[in-house]
Motif scaffolding. Structure first.
Motif, PDB file in Angstrom:
ATOM      1  N   MET A 104      52.578  31.955 -44.407  1.00  0.00           N
ATOM      2  CA  MET A 104      53.901  31.709 -43.835  1.00  0.00           C
ATOM      3  C   MET A 104      53.888  31.406 -42.332  1.00  0.00           C
ATOM      4  O   MET A 104      54.919  31.141 -41.758  1.00  0.00           O
ATOM      5  CB  MET A 104      54.814  32.919 -44.073  1.00  0.00           C
ATOM      6  CG  MET A 104      54.930  33.340 -45.522  1.00  0.00           C
ATOM      7  SD  MET A 104      55.711  32.111 -46.558  1.00  0.00           S
ATOM      8  CE  MET A 104      57.396  32.311 -46.049  1.00  0.00           C
TER       9      MET A 104
ATOM     10  N   ASP B 265      56.225  34.813 -39.404  1.00  0.00           N
ATOM     11  CA  ASP B 265      56.864  34.986 -40.698  1.00  0.00           C
ATOM     12  C   ASP B 265      57.818  36.178 -40.707  1.00  0.00           C
ATOM     13  O   ASP B 265      57.577  37.199 -40.104  1.00  0.00           O
ATOM     14  CB  ASP B 265      55.824  35.141 -41.811  1.00  0.00           C
ATOM     15  CG  ASP B 265      54.873  36.286 -41.555  1.00  0.00           C
ATOM     16  OD1 ASP B 265      55.309  37.442 -41.703  1.00  0.00           O
ATOM     17  OD2 ASP B 265      53.718  36.023 -41.225  1.00  0.00           O
TER      18      ASP B 265
ATOM     19  N   GLN C   9      59.227  36.769 -43.872  1.00  0.00           N
ATOM     20  CA  GLN C   9      59.357  36.851 -45.324  1.00  0.00           C
ATOM     21  C   GLN C   9      58.062  37.366 -45.924  1.00  0.00           C
ATOM     22  O   GLN C   9      56.992  36.931 -45.547  1.00  0.00           O
ATOM     23  CB  GLN C   9      59.660  35.446 -45.873  1.00  0.00           C
ATOM     24  CG  GLN C   9      59.659  35.335 -47.367  1.00  0.00           C
ATOM     25  CD  GLN C   9      60.811  36.067 -48.000  1.00  0.00           C
ATOM     26  OE1 GLN C   9      61.919  36.014 -47.519  1.00  0.00           O
ATOM     27  NE2 GLN C   9      60.547  36.760 -49.090  1.00  0.00           N
TER      28      GLN C   9
ATOM     29  N   VAL D  55      60.238  34.292 -53.103  1.00  0.00           N
ATOM     30  CA  VAL D  55      60.144  33.161 -52.170  1.00  0.00           C
ATOM     31  C   VAL D  55      59.706  31.898 -52.889  1.00  0.00           C
ATOM     32  O   VAL D  55      58.993  31.949 -53.893  1.00  0.00           O
ATOM     33  CB  VAL D  55      59.169  33.491 -51.008  1.00  0.00           C
ATOM     34  CG1 VAL D  55      57.743  33.640 -51.500  1.00  0.00           C
ATOM     35  CG2 VAL D  55      59.243  32.466 -49.899  1.00  0.00           C
TER      36      VAL D  55
ATOM     37  N   ALA E  22      58.662  28.231 -51.039  1.00  0.00           N
ATOM     38  CA  ALA E  22      58.602  27.568 -49.739  1.00  0.00           C
ATOM     39  C   ALA E  22      57.652  26.380 -49.737  1.00  0.00           C
ATOM     40  O   ALA E  22      56.606  26.414 -50.389  1.00  0.00           O
ATOM     41  CB  ALA E  22      58.162  28.569 -48.674  1.00  0.00           C
TER      42      ALA E  22
END
Length: 171
Positions: A145, A149, A151, A156, A158
């Protein structure tokens, strides 16, 4: 680790997480996905992660793929005396990175990444004890990430595009 294919590495792994504490990752007040764990673990919580990771390159093309699956259980007692809840854990995640390095002096690399990790659709609504959220075992997501990040590798989906260049030997 298998290196039978030239310029490729295949890692297969099994990880076992056991937590018997009331305050640990699966302890009282913990949230598995959207499901809050009510009560303290009656006995050890068990989580198994099975996965495979493939990393390699072919000429100027490089890639990494990883696919882990999880299963396990958390058995609790409480919050009221004699009330037990047995949670069943089951989830998966997937990460893919690929790139192409242009034949230039600055070694310009153009790449793309995709990352997903399962989340629980109902969050334990209606007494559901199936927890379907991927549990991030060792939570540093910088590899997937980026350094800022916010998250975890759960709930998720992404995408990312990136460009990298070796401008000078020090930059």
């Amino acid at each position: 680790t298998i290196k039978a294919v030239p310029n490729n590495t295949i890692d297969a792994y099994v990880l076992y997480w056991r937590d018997g504490s009331a305050t640990g990752a699966f302890g009282q007040g913990a949230v598995l996905g959207n499901t809050a764990i009510a009560g303290a673990p009656e006995k050890a919580s068990n989580l198994y992660t099975y996965g495979v990771r493939v990393k390699g390159h072919y000429n100027a093309f490089d890639y990494t793929l990883e696919l882990p699956f999880q299963s396990g259980s958390v058995d609790t007692v409480g919050p009221a005396p004699g009330v037990a809840t047995n949670y069943s854990l089951g989830s998966f995640a997937f990460a893919a990175k690929a790139g192409y390095t242009l034949p230039t002096a600055m070694k310009i690399r153009v790449g793309a990444e995709y990352l997903t990790a399962q989340g629980d659709d109902d969050g334990g609504a209606g007494g559901d004890t199936d927890v379907e959220t991927f549990f991030n075992l060792f939570p540093t997501n910088h590899g997937h990430m980026g350094i800022m990040d916010q998250q975890g590798w759960r709930n998720v989906d992404a995408w990312a595009l990136n460009v990298k260049a070796d401008v000078t030997s020090k930059l």
